[in-house]
Design a protein around this motif. Structure first.
Motif, mmCIF file in Angstrom:
data_model
loop_
_atom_site.group_PDB
_atom_site.id
_atom_site.type_symbol
_atom_site.label_atom_id
_atom_site.label_comp_id
_atom_site.label_asym_id
_atom_site.label_seq_id
_atom_site.Cartn_x
_atom_site.Cartn_y
_atom_site.Cartn_z
ATOM 1 N N ALA A 84 -48.415 0.565 51.939
ATOM 2 C CA ALA A 84 -49.228 0.629 53.161
ATOM 3 C C ALA A 84 -50.644 0.152 52.889
ATOM 4 N N TRP A 85 -51.182 0.503 51.728
ATOM 5 C CA TRP A 85 -52.511 0.032 51.314
ATOM 6 C C TRP A 85 -52.506 -1.497 51.237
ATOM 7 N N GLY A 86 -51.501 -2.065 50.585
ATOM 8 C CA GLY A 86 -51.450 -3.506 50.420
ATOM 9 C C GLY A 86 -51.319 -4.256 51.730
ATOM 10 N N VAL A 87 -50.575 -3.691 52.685
ATOM 11 C CA VAL A 87 -50.357 -4.357 53.970
ATOM 12 C C VAL A 87 -51.560 -4.206 54.887
ATOM 13 N N THR A 88 -52.109 -3.003 54.973
ATOM 14 C CA THR A 88 -53.141 -2.722 55.979
ATOM 15 C C THR A 88 -54.567 -2.906 55.475
ATOM 16 N N ARG A 89 -54.762 -2.952 54.167
ATOM 17 C CA ARG A 89 -56.099 -3.114 53.590
ATOM 18 C C ARG A 89 -56.065 -4.161 52.479
ATOM 19 N N PRO A 90 -55.638 -5.377 52.813
ATOM 20 C CA PRO A 90 -55.348 -6.388 51.788
ATOM 21 C C PRO A 90 -56.555 -6.834 50.974
ATOM 22 N N ASP A 91 -57.755 -6.697 51.514
ATOM 23 C CA ASP A 91 -58.946 -7.154 50.796
ATOM 24 C C ASP A 91 -59.513 -6.098 49.852
ATOM 25 N N SER A 92 -58.855 -4.946 49.782
ATOM 26 C CA SER A 92 -59.412 -3.843 48.994
ATOM 27 C C SER A 92 -58.588 -3.503 47.756
ATOM 28 N N LEU A 93 -57.747 -4.458 47.315
ATOM 29 C CA LEU A 93 -57.005 -4.247 46.071
ATOM 30 C C LEU A 93 -56.744 -5.592 45.421
ATOM 31 N N ALA A 94 -56.548 -5.544 44.097
ATOM 32 C CA ALA A 94 -56.348 -6.774 43.331
ATOM 33 C C ALA A 94 -54.887 -7.046 43.052
ATOM 34 N N ALA A 95 -54.078 -5.996 42.952
ATOM 35 C CA ALA A 95 -52.655 -6.143 42.647
ATOM 36 C C ALA A 95 -51.945 -4.849 42.991
ATOM 37 N N ARG B 135 -43.871 -6.333 57.747
ATOM 38 C CA ARG B 135 -45.157 -6.907 57.365
ATOM 39 C C ARG B 135 -45.292 -7.137 55.857
ATOM 40 N N TYR B 136 -44.241 -6.868 55.090
ATOM 41 C CA TYR B 136 -44.350 -7.048 53.639
ATOM 42 C C TYR B 136 -44.672 -8.481 53.259
ATOM 43 N N GLY B 137 -44.249 -9.434 54.086
ATOM 44 C CA GLY B 137 -44.557 -10.830 53.798
ATOM 45 C C GLY B 137 -46.047 -11.133 53.811
ATOM 46 N N GLU B 138 -46.838 -10.234 54.384
ATOM 47 C CA GLU B 138 -48.292 -10.423 54.411
ATOM 48 C C GLU B 138 -48.948 -10.082 53.076
ATOM 49 N N ILE B 139 -48.240 -9.402 52.193
ATOM 50 C CA ILE B 139 -48.816 -9.034 50.907
ATOM 51 C C ILE B 139 -49.055 -10.304 50.097
ATOM 52 N N ASP B 140 -50.296 -10.563 49.737
ATOM 53 C CA ASP B 140 -50.618 -11.792 49.011
ATOM 54 C C ASP B 140 -51.303 -11.532 47.684
ATOM 55 N N VAL B 141 -51.161 -10.302 47.165
ATOM 56 C CA VAL B 141 -51.644 -9.996 45.827
ATOM 57 C C VAL B 141 -50.438 -9.893 44.904
ATOM 58 N N PRO B 142 -50.628 -10.024 43.594
ATOM 59 C CA PRO B 142 -49.498 -9.873 42.678
ATOM 60 C C PRO B 142 -48.801 -8.524 42.879
ATOM 61 N N LEU B 143 -47.472 -8.574 42.950
ATOM 62 C CA LEU B 143 -46.676 -7.355 43.135
ATOM 63 C C LEU B 143 -45.652 -7.244 42.015
#
Length: 313
Positions: free
Chosen positions: A138-149, A244-252
């Motif tokens: 949920a963090w990765g999807v809804t707050r994408p600019d606030s994490l690196a991976a 919305r998982y396709g919106e995740i654009d950080v390394p997973l």
């Protein structure tokens, strides 16, 4: 009339005894397992965070019925050799306040992201285990600019079939007003130990884990209610999040045991890997639901890969 009065008195006496014993057991648990980290205030909500090590910021989010001690048993000390590790108690568990109103994974992610930022971690690597993995997603999807991976460990990611287990169903309903105090007051220690051991299957529970985790903290009334509320809405929340998982654009990095009977590998890990471009799926053959305490080296390696992919190492 006399019999009815005696029955009423007996019920009142049992209720008072239950309340007293529940309070005693809660006090004993908090005395034995006090907070070991910092308390951060976010919009009138107190968040408990244990911080150790130096290096790139790494946030760890525990699963259902857990607390920071689930990570401090093995994984966090290993990672603290090369990361600044921030371990949070999720809302309502450990020593973090329960959220008012919306208690779902998106609300929890928002709270923990703000707490991480307040601690100086603006774009950390975020690792979540089990329910904590859903919060991390949920963090990765809804707050994408606030994490690196992102690193998920044994994480539920999809809506699945089947009813809500009866204990969660009761504790999250009006009947919980009766059931929760009874559990806090009277559940045998042997039952708690057996429940912890079952989570490790098919592996054995490591020696010392039961004493380290502080299960009595989870048996407090407010924590039982929060845990049940979180679990009651999880399936529908994941159904809304999954598209919305396709919106995740950080390394997973996805770490999941193939023998996980709590969060089955094929139902959750495989679809998540297929939904996110560049996701790396690590299938741990024969490992159950808690690889971070069974094969912590494999989880630490996933964190290192995520850090390298994000340019942090």
């Amino acid at each position: 009339m006399k019999l009815a009065l005696l029955l009423l008195l007996a019920v009142v006496a049992a209720g008072l005894a239950t309340r007293y014993r529940a309070s005693e057991r809660e006090s004993a648990a908090e005395a034995a397992y006090p907070p070991t980290g910092e308390l951060v205030e976010i919009d009138d909500t107190t968040v408990h965070a244990v911080i150790m090590g130096e290096g790139p910021d790494l946030v760890l989010i525990h699963g259902s019925s857990g607390n920071t001690r689930d990570f401090t048993f093995r994984l966090a000390p290993m990672l603290a050799e090369r990361y600044r590790v921030i371990i949070f108690d999720r809302p309502g568990l450990g020593y973090t306040d329960r959220l008012e109103g919306d208690e779902g994974i998106v609300a929890q992610a928002a709270l923990l992201q703000q707490a991480a930022a307040a601690l100086g971690a603006e774009r950390p690597i975020v690792l979540g285990q089990s329910y904590g993995g859903a919060v991390a997603l949920a963090w990765g999807v809804t707050r994408p600019d606030s994490l690196a991976a992102l690193v998920t460990v044994s994480a539920p990611s999809q809506r699945w079939d089947g009813p809500l287990p009866w204990l969660y169903r009761i504790n999250s309903s009006a009947l919980g007003r009766i059931a929760v105090p009874l559990i806090t007051a009277w559940v045998p220690r042997s039952y708690v130990t057996e429940a912890i051991e079952s989570i490790f299957a098919p592996q054995d529970m490591p020696e010392g884990y039961a004493e380290h985790i502080g299960a009595g903290l989870t048996l407090r009334r407010e924590s039982l209610r929060a845990n049940a509320a979180h679990r009651a809405t999880l399936k529908e929340e994941l159904a809304a999040l999954a598209p919305r998982y396709g919106e995740i654009d950080v390394p997973l990095e996805i770490v999941h045991g193939t023998a996980d009977n709590t969060v089955p590998f094929r139902i959750h890990a495989t679809p998540l890997a297929e939904a996110v471009d560049g996701a790396n799926l690590v299938a741990l053959e024969g490992i159950g639901h808690v690889p971070h305490n069974v094969v912590p080296d494999a989880v630490a390696a996933a964190v290192d890969r995520a850090a390298a992919r994000a340019g942090l190492r």
